[in-house]
Design a protein around this motif. Structure first.
Motif, PDB file in Angstrom:
ATOM      1  N   TYR A 304     -43.608   9.349  -0.021  1.00  7.40           N
ATOM      2  CA  TYR A 304     -43.869   8.933  -1.393  1.00  7.40           C
ATOM      3  C   TYR A 304     -42.568   8.416  -1.974  1.00  7.40           C
ATOM      4  CZ  TYR A 304     -48.355  11.214  -0.874  1.00  7.40           C
ATOM      5  OH  TYR A 304     -49.589  11.569  -0.436  1.00  7.40           O
ATOM      6  N   SER A 305     -42.601   7.169  -2.420  1.00  9.91           N
ATOM      7  CA  SER A 305     -41.358   6.530  -2.867  1.00  9.91           C
ATOM      8  C   SER A 305     -41.444   6.064  -4.308  1.00  9.91           C
ATOM      9  CB  SER A 305     -41.056   5.337  -1.959  1.00  9.91           C
ATOM     10  OG  SER A 305     -42.198   4.485  -1.917  1.00  9.91           O
ATOM     11  N   ASP A 306     -42.624   6.173  -4.916  1.00 15.47           N
ATOM     12  CA  ASP A 306     -42.821   5.644  -6.262  1.00 15.47           C
ATOM     13  C   ASP A 306     -43.222   6.800  -7.176  1.00 15.47           C
ATOM     14  OD1 ASP A 306     -43.044   3.045  -7.774  1.00 15.47           O
ATOM     15  OD2 ASP A 306     -44.972   3.965  -8.257  1.00 15.47           O
ATOM     16  N   PHE A 307     -42.433   7.034  -8.222  1.00 15.04           N
ATOM     17  CA  PHE A 307     -42.667   8.204  -9.084  1.00 15.04           C
ATOM     18  C   PHE A 307     -42.717   7.807 -10.556  1.00 15.04           C
ATOM     19  CE2 PHE A 307     -40.742   9.863  -5.234  1.00 15.04           C
ATOM     20  CZ  PHE A 307     -41.405  11.054  -5.014  1.00 15.04           C
ATOM     21  N   PRO A 381     -45.484  11.728  -7.889  1.00 13.24           N
ATOM     22  CA  PRO A 381     -45.704  10.548  -7.048  1.00 13.24           C
ATOM     23  C   PRO A 381     -46.953   9.786  -7.509  1.00 13.24           C
ATOM     24  CG  PRO A 381     -46.159  12.579  -5.817  1.00 13.24           C
ATOM     25  CD  PRO A 381     -45.678  12.990  -7.165  1.00 13.24           C
ATOM     26  N   THR A 382     -46.769   8.489  -7.834  1.00 15.57           N
ATOM     27  CA  THR A 382     -47.892   7.712  -8.380  1.00 15.57           C
ATOM     28  C   THR A 382     -48.927   7.400  -7.303  1.00 15.57           C
ATOM     29  OG1 THR A 382     -46.725   5.661  -7.928  1.00 15.57           O
ATOM     30  CG2 THR A 382     -46.428   6.619 -10.119  1.00 15.57           C
ATOM     31  N   GLN A 383     -48.490   7.412  -6.024  1.00 13.12           N
ATOM     32  CA  GLN A 383     -49.411   7.001  -4.947  1.00 13.12           C
ATOM     33  C   GLN A 383     -50.472   8.045  -4.620  1.00 13.12           C
ATOM     34  OE1 GLN A 383     -45.622   6.630  -3.628  1.00 13.12           O
ATOM     35  NE2 GLN A 383     -45.919   4.865  -2.287  1.00 13.12           N
ATOM     36  N   ASP A 388     -54.137   3.228 -10.850  1.00 13.22           N
ATOM     37  CA  ASP A 388     -52.795   2.989 -11.383  1.00 13.22           C
ATOM     38  C   ASP A 388     -52.618   3.834 -12.639  1.00 13.22           C
ATOM     39  OD1 ASP A 388     -50.400   2.050 -12.227  1.00 13.22           O
ATOM     40  OD2 ASP A 388     -51.049  -0.026 -12.521  1.00 13.22           O
ATOM     41  N   LEU A 390     -49.658   3.959 -14.484  1.00 13.51           N
ATOM     42  CA  LEU A 390     -48.531   3.544 -15.329  1.00 13.51           C
ATOM     43  C   LEU A 390     -48.995   3.139 -16.745  1.00 13.51           C
ATOM     44  CD1 LEU A 390     -46.311   3.805 -13.269  1.00 13.51           C
ATOM     45  CD2 LEU A 390     -45.619   1.473 -13.836  1.00 13.51           C
TER      46      LEU A 390
END
Ligand code: ZN
Length: 392
Positions: A304-307, A381-383, A388, A390
């Motif tokens: 997980y790279s997107d937070f 983690p957004t994934q 979505d 955001l």
């Protein structure tokens, strides 16, 4: 596959097992088996409440849970030739679930029975069941998310010496005495109620049940540290306080968010763990690892790279009081900010709270020098979400 050295019948309580584990820390709890340094072996573990929580939709079992029963641990393992002053080296080779037990639970403890990090905001018991499919988990109680777990033992530790045990009991009694009637309590002191002590019997059982430390807090021996990244492939260096080190493990989590904030807990599960032990003679003094374990995390982590990261500072949400550099308050505010945001996505506060405690959520101390506010962050983690999340 390493040989299974500690086997369990999941349908039976811990004291009725062929070799019972234990749920207190004490140097006189007999070892379940012994191994030589360099040996790999498998241990089976029951979930931490010893089978009190069921796979259903009612939180009644969480509300009424007998907390004197926790944590039921597997072990102790006596490692031949290991002495106080050595370092016990433990490799977590692998952790897994049982085919007949491909689910786990998270729960919010009620204020009157355990409480949790956000107890004043969430005083009622609640529960979510999480189903496992390979490395992934989903919950009918927290819809719209699916994530890979970082599977790990919430609790792994060595036995204290009698001297160290007495020091634990002394300092925890002193803390509790400052407000003995507080709900939830300031500390859980030794109690013979629901104690399980391996094969001990008679007068020895009674003495150890009276003296044995509860397994709830982490201490110098490791214990219930609830570190989500202490996962597969990790190597831990434990200070050794008794002959044989007497290593025990349990409280397996399929996944957990930093802080394990609902207290019950990560995604709690029964399962198995493969360990390999070794020794560094005289390692406590040589490497100055004397007061707590040290570990190197393993290389297996979900990518997980997107937070989305929520900040909190040390100002009390109830009365606006300015606290001085208080990371506890700052982390609480960050969690509350995350929960308020998650509620805008359609979750109840309880669902959002359980998600923060279950998913691979990162908690950090960002700043601890900028007087008077500590700053803590909670990174989600957004994934893991189906949609979505955001803003905008
Ligand atoms: Zn746990």
């Amino acid at each position: 596959m390493p040989k299974t050295m500690f086997k369990l019948d999941l349908g039976k309580p811990m004291e009725e097992q062929a070799h019972p584990g234990h749920n207190r820390w004490h140097p006189d709890i007999p070892a379940a088996f012994s191994v030589d340094p360099g040996t790999a072996f498998r241990m089976e573990c029951k979930e931490w409440t010893d089978g009190q929580i069921q796979n259903n939709d009612s939180p009644n079992d969480v509300r009424g849970v007998n907390l004197e029963r926790v944590h039921v641990l597997s072990g102790p393992v006596y490692v031949n030739g290991v002495k106080p002053g050595d370092l016990l080296v433990v490799d977590i080779l692998d952790v897994g679930v049982f085919q007949e037990y491909e689910w786990g639970f998270n729960g919010i403890f009620a204020k009157e029975n355990g409480g949790s990090f956000l107890v004043d905001h969430f005083p009622e018991a609640q529960k979510s069941i999480w189903d496992f499919e390979g490395i992934y988990t989903t919950s009918r109680h927290v819809p719209g998310v699916r994530f890979a777990g970082i599977i790990h033992p919430g609790l792994i530790g060595v036995a204290p010496s009698l001297e160290l045990l007495r020091e634990w009991n002394r300092r925890e009694e002193a803390l509790k005495a400052t407000n003995p009637d507080r709900v939830p309590p300031l500390a859980n002191l030794p109690t013979p109620e629901s104690a399980v002590l391996g094969t001990l019997k008679g007068a020895d059982f009674d003495r150890v049940a009276r003296e044995g430390a509860r397994t709830v807090p982490p201490r110098e021996n490791g214990g219930n540290c609830d570190i989500k990244n202490l996962s597969k492939g990790s190597r831990i260096f434990f200070p050794v306080f008794v002959d044989g080190a007497k290593l025990s493990v349990g409280d397996l989590h399929f996944s957990q968010g930093d802080g394990e904030i609902t207290f019950c807990g990560g995604i709690e599960m029964s399962g198995w763990i493969d360990l390999k032990v070794d020794v560094i003679k005289g390692g406590m003094e040589k490497h100055m690892i004397k007061h707590n374990p040290v570990f190197k995390p393993g290389p297996v982590d979900p990518l997980y790279s997107d937070f989305l990261v929520f900040e909190g500072v040390s100002v009390d949400e109830k009365d606006g009081k300015q606290h001085y550099m208080d990371a506890n308050t700052a982390y609480r505010r960050a969690c509350l900010n995350a929960i308020e945001f998650l509620k805008t996505l359609g979750y109840t506060g309880e669902q959002a709270y359980m998600l923060l405690s279950s998913a691979p959520v990162e908690g950090h101390v960002a700043g601890i020098v900028d007087i008077p506010n500590a700053c803590c962050t909670v990174a989600i983690p957004t994934q893991i979400f189906e949609k979505d999340i955001l803003p905008g």
